[in-house]
Design an enzyme around this catalytic site. Structure first.
Site, PDB file in Angstrom:
ATOM      1  N   SER A  70       0.828  -1.211   0.000  1.00 36.64           N
ATOM      2  CA  SER A  70       0.000   0.000   0.000  1.00 36.64           C
ATOM      3  C   SER A  70       0.860   1.258   0.000  1.00 36.64           C
ATOM      4  CB  SER A  70      -0.919   0.020   1.233  1.00 36.64           C
ATOM      5  OG  SER A  70      -1.775  -1.101   1.218  1.00 36.64           O
ATOM      6  N   ASN A 150      -5.614  -9.026  -7.968  1.00 34.84           N
ATOM      7  CA  ASN A 150      -5.638  -9.778  -6.716  1.00 34.84           C
ATOM      8  C   ASN A 150      -6.933 -10.556  -6.503  1.00 34.84           C
ATOM      9  OD1 ASN A 150      -6.294  -6.882  -6.537  1.00 34.84           O
ATOM     10  ND2 ASN A 150      -6.967  -7.368  -4.466  1.00 34.84           N
ATOM     11  N   GLN A 178       0.748  -9.046  -6.376  1.00 31.21           N
ATOM     12  CA  GLN A 178       0.333 -10.444  -6.542  1.00 31.21           C
ATOM     13  C   GLN A 178       1.283 -11.224  -7.448  1.00 31.21           C
ATOM     14  OE1 GLN A 178      -2.157 -12.210  -5.118  1.00 31.21           O
ATOM     15  NE2 GLN A 178      -2.820 -10.469  -3.894  1.00 31.21           N
ATOM     16  N   SER A 198       5.139  -6.628  -2.085  1.00 32.82           N
ATOM     17  CA  SER A 198       4.880  -6.774  -0.654  1.00 32.82           C
ATOM     18  C   SER A 198       5.263  -8.177  -0.196  1.00 32.82           C
ATOM     19  CB  SER A 198       3.387  -6.524  -0.399  1.00 32.82           C
ATOM     20  OG  SER A 198       3.088  -6.798   0.953  1.00 32.82           O
ATOM     21  N   HIS A 200       4.500 -10.126   2.333  1.00 29.57           N
ATOM     22  CA  HIS A 200       3.586 -11.137   2.898  1.00 29.57           C
ATOM     23  C   HIS A 200       2.750 -11.851   1.834  1.00 29.57           C
ATOM     24  CE1 HIS A 200      -0.515  -9.133   3.203  1.00 29.57           C
ATOM     25  NE2 HIS A 200       0.219  -8.069   2.975  1.00 29.57           N
ATOM     26  N   THR A 236      13.909   4.425  11.043  1.00 30.27           N
ATOM     27  CA  THR A 236      14.888   3.346  11.158  1.00 30.27           C
ATOM     28  C   THR A 236      14.388   2.130  10.387  1.00 30.27           C
ATOM     29  OG1 THR A 236      15.528   4.185  13.311  1.00 30.27           O
ATOM     30  CG2 THR A 236      16.144   1.898  12.812  1.00 30.27           C
ATOM     31  N   CYS A 323      -9.596  -6.911   1.855  1.00 38.46           N
ATOM     32  CA  CYS A 323      -9.761  -5.502   2.202  1.00 38.46           C
ATOM     33  C   CYS A 323     -11.207  -5.067   2.110  1.00 38.46           C
ATOM     34  CB  CYS A 323      -8.921  -4.643   1.274  1.00 38.46           C
ATOM     35  SG  CYS A 323      -7.377  -5.401   0.868  1.00 38.46           S
TER      36      CYS A 323
HETATM   37  C1  LIG Z   1      -2.130  -7.081  -0.813  1.00 33.55           C
HETATM   38  C2  LIG Z   1      -2.100  -6.110  -1.938  1.00 33.55           C
HETATM   39  C3  LIG Z   1      -1.736  -4.772  -1.738  1.00 33.55           C
HETATM   40  C4  LIG Z   1      -1.443  -4.220  -0.369  1.00 33.55           C
HETATM   41  O1  LIG Z   1      -0.227  -4.687   0.138  1.00 33.55           O
HETATM   42  P1  LIG Z   1       0.060  -4.520   1.726  1.00 33.55           P
HETATM   43  O2  LIG Z   1       1.471  -4.960   1.881  1.00 33.55           O
HETATM   44  O3  LIG Z   1      -0.913  -5.408   2.417  1.00 33.55           O
HETATM   45  O4  LIG Z   1      -0.120  -3.080   2.029  1.00 33.55           O
HETATM   46  C5  LIG Z   1      -1.679  -3.941  -2.829  1.00 33.55           C
HETATM   47  N1  LIG Z   1      -1.974  -4.382  -4.064  1.00 33.55           N
HETATM   48  C6  LIG Z   1      -2.333  -5.655  -4.302  1.00 33.55           C
HETATM   49  C7  LIG Z   1      -2.615  -6.089  -5.694  1.00 33.55           C
HETATM   50  C8  LIG Z   1      -2.417  -6.563  -3.248  1.00 33.55           C
HETATM   51  O5  LIG Z   1      -2.781  -7.822  -3.485  1.00 33.55           O
END
Ligand SMILES: *Cc1c(COP(=O)(O)O)cnc(C)c1O
Length: 394
Positions: A70, A150, A178, A198, A200, A236, A323
């Site tokens: 994000s 996503n 993604q 991202s 995760h 940091t 979300c």
């Molecule tokens: C999960 C996702 C985000 C947001 O990423 P975060 O690390 O959770 O802020 C943005 N764009 C897409 C396409 C996502 O799947």
């Protein structure tokens, strides 16, 4: 438990956990400190930056660490908008099916005098390079189109869009959250000026991500403070998470082809099984989609009820995206590909990873048809359809 919600988040890999554990125990200094303890953290940070850069064919100087996808989306879009505005360019091209991190940033910029043009999305969930070429104007500051969606998993022609943008001298940003770790990315060959990822979403930790920005694309910082990240992102550095992200991305990228082969076979089995359910429809492209993405609409079924009953059977899935769940609005992505409101409410997203098994797919294929039939039986609307008082949509 069967975890089939990998598009929402993924379980951390052993490689990421091990790297982070070692870092927590030994490399806890502040990378900005001059003594050895701090410098060791600085080395770990720069080593992670280099390894992440290699995974997307960027140079380490082009990698800025952020708090996640994000923040990277926000910073990329704001930076390009400000750069454009300085040259009198206030037109931004994007698409109706983007993540809210993109759409809401664009909405804000509209309030600040930018003109945002959202391209319509085709029925299979793609935007074409021709659409982008036609929309580009003299005053276009930025094209931002996601790499893969996503919700419905549709993969966009990023290379072709990149080529069009480069030829016309317009900046191209792609939300590759993604795609990273799941699909090959080469920012040079694909003419990508800015890219968000991202950790995760590829078995790394939450709360950490990357904004890649090509050299000579100046970033505007969203967070003011110290001079970390070349002055572009104060605070940091989260060395621990960054080290975990590098380990996770490297592992995902080095097993990309074999994971994709395994996961897409499971995906296709799931798709063909769920297609047997009457009055259902696959959302997105049958073949041009993320290896792990399955997304269906089931007429006459509320997505939320379906999820709760799946949860009772230990199956974690989602409706729309994480979300938007909790809100009663139908998915903006399903509306963008032309699904009517009524049908868009009854969607199910199952997103797989290489840890899912064939037995789990069989269990899902047993549970979903039973739950769909159960929910339809309770629905007065459905009875009207069966008796012919109302017509079926799907
Ligand atoms: C999960 C996702 C985000 C947001 O990423 P975060 O690390 O959770 O802020 C943005 N764009 C897409 C396409 C996502 O799947």
């Amino acid at each position: 438990m069967i975890y089939a919600d990998n598009a929402a988040t993924t379980k951390m890999s052993g490689a990421a956990i091990n790297a982070m554990t070692a870092c927590m125990q030994d490399i806890w200094g502040n990378p900005s400190s001059l003594y050895g303890l701090g410098q060791r953290a600085k080395e770990a940070l720069e080593d992670a930056r280099e390894r992440i850069a290699v995974c997307i064919a960027a140079s380490p100087k082009e990698i800025t660490f952020t708090s996640g996808g994000s923040e990277a989306d926000n910073q990329a879009i704001r930076s390009a908008a400000l750069l454009g505005a300085r040259k009198g360019k206030r037109h931004i091209i994007s698409a109706a099916f983007e993540h809210h991190a993109v759409l809401h940033t664009l909405k804000k910029l509209e309030g600040e005098g930018f003109e945002v043009e959202l391209l319509p999305v085709g029925p299979l969930g793609t935007v074409t390079a021709d659409q982008v070429a036609e929309a580009i104007r003299e005053d276009t500051a930025l094209v931002t189109i996601m790499y893969a969606n996503n919700e419905i998993g549709s993969v966009q022609p990023a290379s072709e869009i990149g080529a069009v943008c480069r030829e016309r001298g317009v900046l191209f940003h792609t939300d590759a959250v993604q795609a990273a770790g799941h699909l090959p990315i080469d920012v040079r060959a694909q003419n990508i000026d800015m890219l968000s990822l991202s950790a995760h979403k590829f078995h790394g930790p939450k709360g950490i991500g990357v904004l890649y920005a090509r050299q000579r694309v100046p970033l505007t910082n969203l967070i003011e403070g110290g001079a970390q990240e070349r002055g572009k992102r104060a605070g940091t550095e989260n060395v621990l998470a960054i080290v975990g992200m590098a380990a996770a991305l490297e592992e995902s990228c080095s097993h990309m082809a074999e994971n994709a082969a395994k996961v897409s076979a499971l995906r296709d089995k799931l798709i063909s099984g769920l297609s047997q359910i009457p009055h259902s429809a696959l959302n997105g492209d049958p073949t041009n989609r993320l290896p792990g993405n399955v997304n269906f609409c089931f007429e006459g079924v509320e997505g939320e009820s379906l999820l709760l009953l799946l949860d009772d059977r230990g199956i974690c899935a989602s409706s729309g995206s994480a979300c938007t769940s909790g809100s009663l609005d139908p998915s903006h992505v399903l509306l963008a590909i032309g699904r009517p409101h009524e049908v868009a409410h009854g969607s199910l997203r199952l997103s797989l990873c290489e840890e899912n098994t064939e037995d789990e797919i069989d269990a899902i294929l047993k549970a979903v048809p039973e739950i769909v039939a159960y929910l339809r039986n309770m629905s007065p609307l459905w009875k009207d359809k069966v008796s012919g008082k109302r017509t079926f949509i799907l």
